[in-house]
Design a protein around this motif. Sequence first.
Motif, PDB file in Angstrom:
ATOM      1  N   GLN A  24      39.237 -51.739 -21.608  1.00  0.00           N
ATOM      2  CA  GLN A  24      40.010 -52.893 -21.182  1.00  0.00           C
ATOM      3  C   GLN A  24      41.344 -52.451 -20.606  1.00  0.00           C
ATOM      4  N   VAL A  25      42.038 -53.401 -19.977  1.00  0.00           N
ATOM      5  CA  VAL A  25      43.324 -53.112 -19.364  1.00  0.00           C
ATOM      6  C   VAL A  25      44.433 -53.578 -20.295  1.00  0.00           C
ATOM      7  N   GLY A  26      45.408 -52.694 -20.529  1.00  0.00           N
ATOM      8  CA  GLY A  26      46.519 -53.022 -21.415  1.00  0.00           C
ATOM      9  C   GLY A  26      47.613 -53.768 -20.699  1.00  0.00           C
TER      10      GLY A  26
ATOM     11  N   GLN B 245      47.188 -50.175 -16.083  1.00  0.00           N
ATOM     12  CA  GLN B 245      47.090 -49.203 -17.170  1.00  0.00           C
ATOM     13  C   GLN B 245      45.969 -49.651 -18.101  1.00  0.00           C
ATOM     14  N   GLY B 246      44.980 -48.774 -18.230  1.00  0.00           N
ATOM     15  CA  GLY B 246      43.830 -49.189 -19.035  1.00  0.00           C
ATOM     16  C   GLY B 246      43.206 -48.034 -19.784  1.00  0.00           C
TER      17      GLY B 246
ATOM     18  N   CYS C  26      36.458 -52.642 -27.043  1.00  0.00           N
ATOM     19  CA  CYS C  26      36.872 -52.892 -25.662  1.00  0.00           C
ATOM     20  C   CYS C  26      37.961 -51.929 -25.236  1.00  0.00           C
ATOM     21  N   GLY C  27      38.676 -51.348 -26.212  1.00  0.00           N
ATOM     22  CA  GLY C  27      39.697 -50.369 -25.860  1.00  0.00           C
ATOM     23  C   GLY C  27      41.023 -50.954 -25.431  1.00  0.00           C
ATOM     24  N   LYS C  28      41.205 -52.255 -25.638  1.00  0.00           N
ATOM     25  CA  LYS C  28      42.455 -52.878 -25.220  1.00  0.00           C
ATOM     26  C   LYS C  28      43.653 -52.306 -25.988  1.00  0.00           C
TER      27      LYS C  28
ATOM     28  N   SER D 231      44.120 -49.205 -27.080  1.00  0.00           N
ATOM     29  CA  SER D 231      44.529 -47.923 -26.515  1.00  0.00           C
ATOM     30  C   SER D 231      45.021 -48.072 -25.077  1.00  0.00           C
ATOM     31  N   ALA D 232      44.558 -49.126 -24.418  1.00  0.00           N
ATOM     32  CA  ALA D 232      45.032 -49.391 -23.058  1.00  0.00           C
ATOM     33  C   ALA D 232      46.479 -49.834 -23.084  1.00  0.00           C
ATOM     34  N   THR D 233      46.857 -50.468 -24.175  1.00  0.00           N
ATOM     35  CA  THR D 233      48.191 -51.032 -24.317  1.00  0.00           C
ATOM     36  C   THR D 233      49.183 -50.021 -24.886  1.00  0.00           C
TER      37      THR D 233
ATOM     38  N   ARG E  92      47.678 -57.914 -28.630  1.00  0.00           N
ATOM     39  CA  ARG E  92      46.755 -58.097 -27.502  1.00  0.00           C
ATOM     40  C   ARG E  92      45.287 -57.967 -27.858  1.00  0.00           C
TER      41      ARG E  92
END
Lengths: 662, 128
Positions: free
Chosen positions: A460-462, A474-475, B24-26, B28-30, B74
């Motif tokens: 996902q996108v942060g 940034q993802g 979803c990895g949000k 680590s994305a953040t 998030r």
Amino acid sequence: MLNIGVFVCWCGSNIAATVDIDQVVAAAKIQPGVVFATDYQYMCSEAGQKIMRNAVLEHKLDGVVICACSPRMHEATFRKNAEKSGLNPFMVEIANIREHVSWIHKDKAVGTVKAIALVNAAIAKVSLNAPLISGESSVTKRALVIGGGIAGLQTALDIAEAGFEVDVVEKLPTIGGNMAKIDKTFPTLDCAACILTPKMVDAASHENIELITYSEVESVKGFVGSFKATIRKKARYVDEVACTGCGVCMAKCPSKKSLNEFNCGLNNRPSVYIPFAQAIPNVAVIDPQSCIKLTRDKCGLCQTVCEAKAIDFTQKDELIEREYGAIVVATGFQPIKVDKFDELGYSQNKDVITSLELERLMNAAGPTGGKLQKVSDGSHPHDIVFIQCVGSRDCTARGKNYCSKICCMYTTKHAMLIRDKYPDINVTVFYIDIRTAGKNYDEFYRRAAEDYGVTYIKGQVGKVYEEDGFLVVQGSDLISNEQIKIKADMVVLAAAIEADPSAKKVASMLTASIDTNNFLTEAHAKLRPVESPTAGIFLSGVCQGPKDIPETVAQAGAAASKVIGLLVKNKLVTNPCVAIADEMLCSGCSNCFNICPYGAIGYEEKLVNDHGIRETRRLAVVNPALCQGCGACSVACPSGAMDLLGFTNKQIMAEVDAICKK
Amino acid sequence: MHKNNLKEEIIRISGASPNKCMKCGKCSATCPSFNEMEIAPHMFVDMVIKGRVEQLVMSDATNHCLSCFACVERCPRGVEPAHIIEAIRVIKLRQSGAPQITPAQIASVIDTEIPQQALVSAFRKFRK
């Protein structure tokens, strides 16, 4: 005393695993009136039903208790079976020991105790049952479809083709719905307009279809076969018959600053407008919020230039009353608002757009004539990043906890179309999971990745932020376990879809149930997917849950076939479980009259003989054709005069007593 | 402490729900400290689910978490990765014996302009 038979169903292991069947049968056998009790693996099967029929004949049963699943599931089955064996169908009672016992309990001992209590209650009730005879009601051979998108239009066309009249009520000035905004459709990439607009024309020209646009259903009364609807036709300020759709008014209107809803607000439209070139009806409408004449009583230029003399500033809302036999809900969806996702910068940056906005930007009839360009400065983009699941599968207050189902496919479609038309543009898609179940769907997705060079990144996108005139995305790249930053000219958000805001109001008006996401509930998730639990109400399209165009069209056709199946009947069998007033107890207070939601109660002056006293009294009388057996009157009646056949106060109390008895 | 007990302890202390993670990895994305952490926030969640908690307790990554709670804010599923990291830090502290700074010393070394959240994080790092 009746001869009662009790039949305990195992439902395979559904019931038998959590309820001791032998104990239930043994407990039933010693109840007063029970002359026969047995069990079987599947009572609803033909073999199970035969056991019941044979027992009715052999043991001369005149009351039957089926201990099985919810009456919603098989009450009708066993009532029919009773009829076959010569028993009045209303001499059957169901004890729900599946949904109410085995599915919610783990402890077999506890489950068995509860099952026995419920079975005893059903035995107590059936011993007070009396045979009931169903009446008949008529069917109005006309259907109402609420919503004029692809779902509503397909349903209307199918019903009309079968020879029945249909009214389509659309709240916007034109039919077409969301599909009209779409550029191309997956997985074949044919243009949406090329397949939708002919259907719109078919609907408009069909002799059995009446399109009532810019209108909303205001109230619905009645019941299956005999609904009465009041439709509010909003003032267009344009005479629909006289207007030729020439568009001169649009060109001359000096108030041109209203956001163009059809183009998702990407450009402006005048106050008098036709939503889009292929709109049906092709008739102008005046926006009363921004029209100078209607807000400040100045201007009126459109009236001067209109050669057809169609502009009418005095037009008022009009109420239309119609009768229908069936109603189809096809209220559709809208994308959620994405401005709550601050980190993705939709509100801060013009080049962060939603997928529906991209559809308009790529559509030949859109604000850029189909030329893909940055919204901020009109320049050609070189890098486009797509972000999936924006608000989908999100259990926070910002999003929806369900999968919106269509986004994986339309994002792939966008990515493919962009790579095809502009090979110089790099396209990256951030995804959580790619869900492409469907005929030729996964192949479509693989083509985007393999043949069109779309980069798919799992993660996902942060955040999305601006740096040196570019957007930086940034993802997470979870496969390579990196946090990556990608420079982009445009970012496209695949916003979750939600039920149209009108769905909630429509559902409560129709007493049709909705779920926590405002999607209408089907009568049975698997076996009755296009019917609402409320008789005569049918579901078409996304109002029932997220689905794509092929699924919507299939469901729309299914809803139509159910409507046709209802409208071909001349008479409907009514439910004999209706209210009845005891004239010796009724005091004529009107409580029941006031509470009845179906207008089924009236009054008459009648001579009664009350223990030798002869007098004329005002008495409540129930019209059995209108009564739906809700029982509200029997609760409201202060003197206990109102009773519901099949669910009399005595029967309910007997059930309570049986449950409470140790 | 036994591996499974440790996992339960982390879940209990943090109040977080690692099983809600949909990968979803949000987080680590953040995460602003992603490049400093040898184990990224999404891996913390995954490793707790799989019971690889000893490795987390051994890792230096907990010391690089800023407690900014962007991942908590998030996460679309309400998993609260930062609270998991926090719980691991608490467990480490409890295993490492007596504190090396007394409450009386604190006032003299802090700048009142620093947000409280940053202070708490800083205390954790400097007490090694």
